[in-house]
Design an enzyme around this catalytic site. Structure first.
Site, PDB file in Angstrom:
ATOM      1  N   GLY A 145      36.600  63.208  54.682  1.00 53.19           N
ATOM      2  CA  GLY A 145      36.829  63.819  55.237  1.00 53.19           C
ATOM      3  C   GLY A 145      37.118  64.687  56.667  1.00 53.19           C
ATOM      4  CG  HIS A 189      39.806  28.703  25.101  1.00 55.82           C
ATOM      5  ND1 HIS A 189      39.240  27.374  25.120  1.00 55.82           N
ATOM      6  CD2 HIS A 189      38.938  29.482  25.386  1.00 55.82           C
ATOM      7  CE1 HIS A 189      37.368  27.335  25.286  1.00 55.82           C
ATOM      8  NE2 HIS A 189      37.815  28.795  25.290  1.00 55.82           N
TER       9      HIS A 189
END
Ligand code: TTP
Length: 398
Positions: free
Chosen positions: A135, A311
């Site tokens: 805006g 892992h």
């Protein structure tokens, strides 16, 4: 002075993360999004009125009846019919000048203080590089002369920041507002009505931090900005042969195991468990009870509570929702070979994120099979799974 915090919106652009939590509770830099604007204003506000809707009960139970020493009350907006409609819900609570703060912005204290000391109606603005995405306000002699939404030809470079001071006359202006093209009652239309009625709306210009968190990668951007001010604090367990470089926070109850290398800014939240032999780089937040295991590298990412990367994985520039579990060897791509900006789909449209580096966004409880490859900009729906070795090039259906 009372501050009305607009926190009822659903946050559809933040899906899949908002499928399971309201947008005000999305963690940004380790705390719920809405707390950032409350933090920035608590010095100048003597009561917060939170307008809640989507996930209202969760917001109320998390924030409670006090924020620091400032009392908090709640007003429910049953249907999210727009920002003006949200403000109209608090009419009974207001008897003088008050602040209206969007609940999804990260902003400096200085701006809220300036708004609080302005007289009458005021709107906060800031110069931006790409005004047509905002805006945009026009200013005449330090007062507001117009407000247009996302204009093709912006009348100025000043964006409307979604933070206002109002006199109670705003409620009459809201009554006069019609539904907008997108079917909402907009506060910006109420401000335009004030101007049409000849009221003065002053303009408060800001030149510090202001970030709007509306789309998934903006969680990463806001976290980067907020963590740039992080200090060092080690309250949890840090085992031998751990290197902590730069600002690192290890909260009480967290554990960093042997051989881990952390380059801040990084926050390891309570209950998180890192290593052995993990490499964590900033700006990263490892959420409460999250797990980053052996030979895992996490860079510039946000792990929500209980997310696990156990892992042999790489996670870069990504957001992993609560309870996500990456199988061993899961890898995230976060850079295109042609160096173009990464695009991400938001509500069905492909959007240029403006980022050269962006990984993936996973809704809560996503589980990947071992050796899954996830392409840059992909979003995975809440609870989605992948099979071992799968390569995900595009979003699943959300
Ligand atoms: P938006 O970002 O326009 O809306 P949203 O939060 O629902 O997100 P999305 O567009 O992704 O669905 O809202 C701006 C602020 O106003 C935000 O803090 C939420 C709040 N709001 C309300 O409180 N009530 C409403 O009816 C709407 C539309 C927004």
């Amino acid at each position: 002075m009372k501050a009305v915090v607009l926190a009822a919106g659903e946050g559809t652009r933040l899906r899949p993360l908002t499928v399971t939590r309201p947008k005000p509770l999305v963690p940004v830099a380790g705390r719920p999004l809405v707390e950032h604007v409350m933090d920035a204003s608590s010095d100048v506000v003597d009561e917060f009125v939170l307008v809640v809707g989507y996930g209202a009960e969760n917001v109320q139970s998390r924030i409670g009846s006090e924020f620091g020493d400032t009392p908090v009350s709640y007003v429910e907006q049953r249907e999210q019919r727009g920002t003006a409609h949200a403000i109209a819900c608090v009419r009974e609570e207001i008897n003088g000048q008050f602040l209206v703060l969007n609940g999804d912005v990260v902003v400096d204290q200085s701006l809220v203080s300036k708004l609080a000391t302005s007289s009458g109606h005021a709107v906060a603005t800031m110069p931006v590089d790409d005004p047509s995405n905002y805006g945009v306000v026009s200013v005449d002699d330090e007062a507001l002369s117009g407000l247009v939404e996302k204009p093709d030809n912006p009348p100025s470079s000043l964006a409307n920041l979604g933070l206002y001071a109002f006199e109670p006359a705003i409620f009459e202006a809201i009554d006069a507002v019609d539904e907008s093209e997108r079917g909402e009652y907009e506060v910006t239309d109420a401000v335009t009505t004030l101007l049409e009625w000849g009221e003065t709306v002053s303009v408060v210009e800001h030149d510090g931090t202001w970030l709007d968190v509306g789309r998934p990668w903006e969680i990463i951007e806001a976290t980067e900005r907020l963590l740039s001010e992080l200090g060092q604090s080690i309250e949890g367990i840090v085992e031998d042969r751990v290197t902590l470089e730069g600002p690192v926070v290890v909260e009480e109850g967290a554990r960093v195991r042997d051989g881990t290398y952390i380059e801040g800014p990084v926050v390891v939240k309570a209950g998180a468990d890192v290593g052995p032999n993990a490499y964590v780089r900033g700006a990263t937040v490892l959420g409460e009870d999250s797990r980053v295991g052996n030979a895992v590298e996490v860079k510039n990412s946000v792990l929500f509570p209980e997310a696990t990367v156990g892992h042999l994985s790489y996670v870069g520039d990504s957001v992993l929702g609560a309870g996500v579990n990456f199988g061993a060897g899961t890898k995230v791509a976060n850079l295109r070979h042609d160096d173009a900006n990464i695009r991400m789909r938001v509500k069905g449209s492909s959007v240029d994120t403006g980022r050269r580096k962006l990984g993936v966004v996973c809704g809560d409880d996503v589980k990947t099979g071992i050796n899954t490859s996830l392409n840059a900009g992909v979003k995975l729906a809440r609870g989605a799974t992948t099979t071992p070795g799968e390569t995900i090039m595009e979003d699943d259906n959300e």
